[in-house]
Design a protein around this motif. Structure first.
Motif, PDB file in Angstrom:
ATOM      1  N   ALA A   1       5.003   3.073  -2.847  1.00 16.81           N
ATOM      2  CA  ALA A   1       3.763   3.837  -3.041  1.00 16.81           C
ATOM      3  C   ALA A   1       2.743   3.405  -2.000  1.00 16.81           C
ATOM      4  O   ALA A   1       1.683   2.861  -2.328  1.00 16.81           O
ATOM      5  CB  ALA A   1       3.234   3.638  -4.458  1.00 16.81           C
ATOM      6  N   VAL A   2       3.084   3.634  -0.726  1.00 17.82           N
ATOM      7  CA  VAL A   2       2.197   3.273   0.384  1.00 17.82           C
ATOM      8  C   VAL A   2       1.847   4.546   1.147  1.00 17.82           C
ATOM      9  O   VAL A   2       2.476   5.590   0.949  1.00 17.82           O
ATOM     10  CB  VAL A   2       2.885   2.248   1.317  1.00 17.82           C
ATOM     11  CG1 VAL A   2       3.231   0.991   0.545  1.00 17.82           C
ATOM     12  CG2 VAL A   2       4.132   2.840   1.973  1.00 17.82           C
ATOM     13  N   PRO A   3       0.832   4.523   2.034  1.00 24.09           N
ATOM     14  CA  PRO A   3       0.476   5.718   2.794  1.00 24.09           C
ATOM     15  C   PRO A   3       1.656   6.256   3.598  1.00 24.09           C
ATOM     16  O   PRO A   3       2.554   5.495   4.001  1.00 24.09           O
ATOM     17  CB  PRO A   3      -0.651   5.229   3.714  1.00 24.09           C
ATOM     18  CG  PRO A   3      -1.256   4.072   2.984  1.00 24.09           C
ATOM     19  CD  PRO A   3      -0.108   3.404   2.287  1.00 24.09           C
ATOM     20  N   PRO A   4       1.700   7.575   3.861  1.00 26.02           N
ATOM     21  CA  PRO A   4       2.848   8.196   4.537  1.00 26.02           C
ATOM     22  C   PRO A   4       3.245   7.510   5.844  1.00 26.02           C
ATOM     23  O   PRO A   4       4.439   7.367   6.129  1.00 26.02           O
ATOM     24  CB  PRO A   4       2.358   9.625   4.791  1.00 26.02           C
ATOM     25  CG  PRO A   4       1.370   9.886   3.707  1.00 26.02           C
ATOM     26  CD  PRO A   4       0.690   8.574   3.460  1.00 26.02           C
ATOM     27  N   ALA A   5       2.276   7.052   6.623  1.00 24.90           N
ATOM     28  CA  ALA A   5       2.594   6.454   7.917  1.00 24.90           C
ATOM     29  C   ALA A   5       3.375   5.154   7.780  1.00 24.90           C
ATOM     30  O   ALA A   5       4.034   4.717   8.733  1.00 24.90           O
ATOM     31  CB  ALA A   5       1.305   6.191   8.701  1.00 24.90           C
TER      32      ALA A   5
ATOM     33  N   ALA B   1     -10.358   7.388   3.971  1.00 19.20           N
ATOM     34  CA  ALA B   1      -9.268   6.654   4.636  1.00 19.20           C
ATOM     35  C   ALA B   1      -7.910   7.126   4.117  1.00 19.20           C
ATOM     36  O   ALA B   1      -6.955   7.301   4.894  1.00 19.20           O
ATOM     37  CB  ALA B   1      -9.433   5.153   4.421  1.00 19.20           C
ATOM     38  N   LEU B   2      -7.820   7.334   2.816  1.00 16.93           N
ATOM     39  CA  LEU B   2      -6.572   7.822   2.233  1.00 16.93           C
ATOM     40  C   LEU B   2      -6.209   9.189   2.796  1.00 16.93           C
ATOM     41  O   LEU B   2      -5.050   9.453   3.171  1.00 16.93           O
ATOM     42  CB  LEU B   2      -6.714   7.903   0.706  1.00 16.93           C
ATOM     43  CG  LEU B   2      -5.586   8.610  -0.043  1.00 16.93           C
ATOM     44  CD1 LEU B   2      -4.300   7.815   0.068  1.00 16.93           C
ATOM     45  CD2 LEU B   2      -5.977   8.803  -1.513  1.00 16.93           C
ATOM     46  N   TRP B   3      -7.206  10.067   2.911  1.00 20.00           N
ATOM     47  CA  TRP B   3      -6.927  11.422   3.368  1.00 20.00           C
ATOM     48  C   TRP B   3      -6.647  11.494   4.861  1.00 20.00           C
ATOM     49  O   TRP B   3      -5.902  12.367   5.313  1.00 20.00           O
ATOM     50  CB  TRP B   3      -8.057  12.370   2.941  1.00 20.00           C
ATOM     51  CG  TRP B   3      -7.776  12.868   1.562  1.00 20.00           C
ATOM     52  CD1 TRP B   3      -8.293  12.409   0.395  1.00 20.00           C
ATOM     53  CD2 TRP B   3      -6.837  13.885   1.224  1.00 20.00           C
ATOM     54  NE1 TRP B   3      -7.748  13.082  -0.659  1.00 20.00           N
ATOM     55  CE2 TRP B   3      -6.858  14.007  -0.185  1.00 20.00           C
ATOM     56  CE3 TRP B   3      -6.008  14.722   1.954  1.00 20.00           C
ATOM     57  CZ2 TRP B   3      -6.064  14.923  -0.863  1.00 20.00           C
ATOM     58  CZ3 TRP B   3      -5.208  15.641   1.276  1.00 20.00           C
ATOM     59  CH2 TRP B   3      -5.241  15.734  -0.112  1.00 20.00           C
ATOM     60  N   VAL B   4      -7.195  10.581   5.629  1.00 27.61           N
ATOM     61  CA  VAL B   4      -6.822  10.523   7.043  1.00 27.61           C
ATOM     62  C   VAL B   4      -5.337  10.210   7.165  1.00 27.61           C
ATOM     63  O   VAL B   4      -4.610  10.811   7.972  1.00 27.61           O
ATOM     64  CB  VAL B   4      -7.677   9.484   7.791  1.00 27.61           C
ATOM     65  CG1 VAL B   4      -7.086   9.195   9.175  1.00 27.61           C
ATOM     66  CG2 VAL B   4      -9.106   9.981   7.939  1.00 27.61           C
ATOM     67  N   ASP B   5      -4.845   9.272   6.345  1.00 27.41           N
ATOM     68  CA  ASP B   5      -3.419   8.936   6.345  1.00 27.41           C
ATOM     69  C   ASP B   5      -2.572  10.148   5.967  1.00 27.41           C
ATOM     70  O   ASP B   5      -1.553  10.449   6.594  1.00 27.41           O
ATOM     71  CB  ASP B   5      -3.140   7.799   5.356  1.00 27.41           C
ATOM     72  CG  ASP B   5      -3.560   6.441   5.890  1.00 27.41           C
ATOM     73  OD1 ASP B   5      -3.578   6.273   7.127  1.00 27.41           O
ATOM     74  OD2 ASP B   5      -3.871   5.552   5.083  1.00 27.41           O
TER      75      ASP B   5
END
Length: 361
Positions: free
Chosen positions: A61-65, A218-222
């Motif tokens: 459950a980490v950011p897509p990148a 920050a979450l949405w930039v990811d």
């Protein structure tokens, strides 16, 4: 499933951990920030201890990148029988995993269609996924055991499994999630430097449109960095509609009758298309949209008022299908809109009036 490892203890990871732990699964927690993992553990999401051996399922459950490299590292360490992620973008991480030489037999990309404006472990709840779609994107290489583990996870979280192709999923979420986030933020951005008098006039409409603009940038930039093409395609189509709408509004200012008629037709067209699109949004429990009657009631802003009006509706034998509250500016009162089946509206109106409630027509 007896054991699971949740890697990443933000909103989604912590919610998964809480749901699994609450249903008897031994959950291990890991995060690049140990304090976040300890917070999730303190909430009842599991333990920060290292698992003694391979767990049944690792949930990344980490950011897509960071998905692909996190899974690749976990696979090298042999920490689980199966691996899945819960990122909101599916095509890119899978292709990156493939490029890293990871066995796709043991991996399944998934995406629970649930969330909140808040982030972090303290925002997690065990019931976040209940009744919500949970997309699974298996391929011909996916091992049956891994697919079954994913289906068991979805069932334990009480979500509804939906099987999709990864790239089709990314185009779909660009339309129903990622683009709306940007549009909500763009509308909210108009308020940043607006005159205070104008801002004080904000009503329920602007609150509805800008609700998700409170999300973590920050979450949405990811997220958007992992799905830029499909989102840009949809925004380009929206931009075309905006250009046409601006042209129609300018025409309404004209002294020429023909131009004003053309402008009126343009505005009606976009509004009617909006009506048609809105009618396709699923209704309660994912069923076809239903037409409800609205019973609007003035309500005081004090403890117990909501409980009292719901209790009075219950005594009248009426089920409240949905509810919306609009707060009055500068007053300790508001308007509560009760959405009910059309045949129930007259009876509810009469019952509430009898109990002394002020009904707005």
């Amino acid at each position: 499933m007896r054991t699971a490892l949740v890697i990443g203890t933000g909103l989604i990871g912590t919610s998964v951990a809480l749901a699994l732990a609450g249903r008897g699964v031994r959950v291990y927690l890991s995060d690049h920030d140990p304090d976040r993992a300890r917070t999730a553990a303190a909430l009842g999401g599991g333990t920060v201890d290292e698992p003694e051996g391979p767990v049944d399922l690792a949930v990344v459950a980490v950011p897509p990148a960071h998905v692909a490299r996190t899974i690749a590292d976990a696979m090298r360490r042999g920490i689980a029988r199966g691996f899945l992620d819960v990122a909101s973008v599916k095509g890119g991480p899978r292709r990156e995993l493939e490029a890293l030489g990871c066995p796709l037999t043991r991996y399944l990309g998934t995406h629970p269609m649930a969330g909140a404006e808040r982030s972090g472990p303290l925002a997690g709840t065990a019931d976040l996924f209940e009744g919500r779609p949970w997309v699974l994107t298996p391929t011909s290489a996916t091992d049956t055991e891994v697919l079954n583990l994913a289906l068991e996870l979805v069932a334990l979280c009480r979500a509804v499994p939906v099987v999709m192709d990864a790239d089709a999923h990314d185009r779909a979420v660009a339309l129903v999630s990622h683009t709306p986030q940007l549009l909500s933020s763009m509308v909210a951005a108009r308020l940043e430097d607006a005159d205070e008098t104008a801002v004080r006039l904000c009503g329920q409409g602007i609150r509805d449109v800008t609700r998700i603009a409170a999300s973590d940038p920050a979450l949405w930039v990811d997220i958007l960095s992992a799905n830029p093409g499909p989102v840009a395609d949809i925004l380009a189509a929206v931009a075309t509609d905006l250009d046409e709408t601006v042209r129609a509004l300018r025409a309404l200012q004209s002294a020429d009758d023909a131009k004003r008629r053309d402008g009126t037709q343009g505005i009606e067209d976009v509004l009617r298309r909006g009506n048609a699109g809105r009618e396709r949004v699923p209704g309660k429990h994912g069923a076809a949209p239903a037409a409800y009657e609205t019973v609007s009631v003035l309500i005081g802003d004090q403890p117990g008022e909501l409980a009292r009006i719901f209790a009075d509706a219950g005594r009248a034998g009426v089920n409240i299908e949905d509810v919306r509250i609009e707060h009055a500016t500068g007053q300790q009162a508001g308007l509560i809109q009760l959405f009910v089946e059309p045949l129930a509206a007259p009876g509810l109106t009469a019952a509430l009036r009898e109990k002394g409630w002020s009904i707005r027509q």
